[in-house]
Write an enzyme that holds these catalytic residues in place. Structure first.
Site, PDB file in Angstrom:
ATOM      1  N   SER A 133       0.866  -1.169   0.000  1.00 62.33           N
ATOM      2  CA  SER A 133       0.000   0.000   0.000  1.00 62.33           C
ATOM      3  C   SER A 133       0.902   1.217   0.000  1.00 62.33           C
ATOM      4  CB  SER A 133      -0.870   0.004   1.260  1.00 62.33           C
ATOM      5  OG  SER A 133      -1.490   1.261   1.460  1.00 62.33           O
ATOM      6  N   TYR A 146      -2.118  -1.243  11.272  1.00 60.48           N
ATOM      7  CA  TYR A 146      -2.213  -1.474   9.825  1.00 60.48           C
ATOM      8  C   TYR A 146      -0.916  -1.099   9.129  1.00 60.48           C
ATOM      9  CZ  TYR A 146      -3.290  -0.657   4.943  1.00 60.48           C
ATOM     10  OH  TYR A 146      -3.241  -0.668   3.573  1.00 60.48           O
TER      11      TYR A 146
END
Length: 276
Positions: A133, A146
């Site tokens: 990401s 995360y």
């Protein structure tokens, strides 16, 4: 020429579904894996082989890989896409949830890599694609666990790339920006559940609203943008180590690289509406 075999995790929706379709269109024999096979009925109808898989269950991973090898004899491409976003203040997220976030986003991918690498080494070819990401290069408020998984996946991929190069196996990291998937709504829901009350409530509310806002959703890129990047990587003779695509990814990663920490802190707080 023998068709190439691809395994795509998290294929029931979003990036995984788009990637399974893209590789299938390119002539790959594609196995789309997800916990809920019923959500992949249309993929199956379109000629993609669907397979049940829970990336936190070792027996499930072994069974899936064994089935693919028994049916085809090889795996040429592994796309580690399964994952989710666990948001909440580091102080408030239960450690069981933090561990599960790592189990899904890091250890599930790592275990699949362990299972497919022996075959790739033997055939002296293969491509492992880890879906990170822009959150593996930047950070946002209340996303410590995360982002921790995505930073870890980036480092794991870099080390793995060095290990597998002598065997002809490529390791590629994909860094999506903001994409039109269920990810934002799920992450916002997790954040509200964990930190909607207490000392972080004001910032949690602002961050959740930002993640799930319709205005942001309209700017997000379609999952096909990431599927195209994956296809480019797996079909390249010498793929790049990283592919960055999707709304805001390249500018934010660039700003993180050039700005001092405090300046980026201020920027990302303003962008997410969490500035105090």
């Amino acid at each position: 020429m023998t068709a190439r075999i691809a395994l795509v995790t998290g294929a029931s929706s979003g990036i995984g579904e788009a990637t399974a379709r893209k590789l299938h269109a390119l002539g790959y024999v594609v196995y789309g894996a997800a916990r809920r096979v019923d959500r992949m009925e249309q993929l199956a109808a379109d000629g993609i082989r669907t397979i049940a898989m829970d990336v936190t269950d070792d027996d499930s991973l072994r069974t899936a890989v064994d089935r693919i090898l028994s049916e085809t004899g090889r795996i040429d491409v592994l796309v580690n896409n399964a994952g989710y976003g666990s948001y909440g203040a580091v102080e408030e997220v239960p450690l069981d949830e933090a561990r599960y976030q790592f189990e899904v986003n890091v250890f599930g991918a790592a275990r699949l890599i362990q299972l497919v690498l022996p075959g790739m080494r033997t055939q002296r070819s293969g491509t492992i694609v880890n879906i990170s990401s822009m959150g593996g290069r930047i950070y946002t408020p209340l996303g410590g666990w995360y982002h921790g998984t995505k930073f870890a996946l980036e480092a794991l991929s870099d080390c793995l790339r060095l290990e597998t190069k002598p065997f002809g196996v490529d390791v590629v990291v994909i860094e999506p920006g903001s994409i039109q998937t269920e990810w934002g709504d799920i992450a916002a829901g997790n954040l509200r559940k964990v930190s909607a009350d207490g000392p972080y409530a004001k910032r949690a509310g602002a961050m959740a609203a930002s993640m799930a806002s319709e205005a942001n959703a309209r700017r997000n890129s379609p999952p096909t943008v990431i599927a195209d990047a994956i296809a480019k990587a797996v079909t390249a003779r010498g793929p790049r180590t990283r592919y960055t695509a999707g709304f805001a990814a390249k500018p934010l990663i660039t700003l993180r690289r050039v700005l001092p920490d405090r300046a980026f802190d201020a920027l990302i707080s303003r962008v997410t509406g969490t500035a105090v």
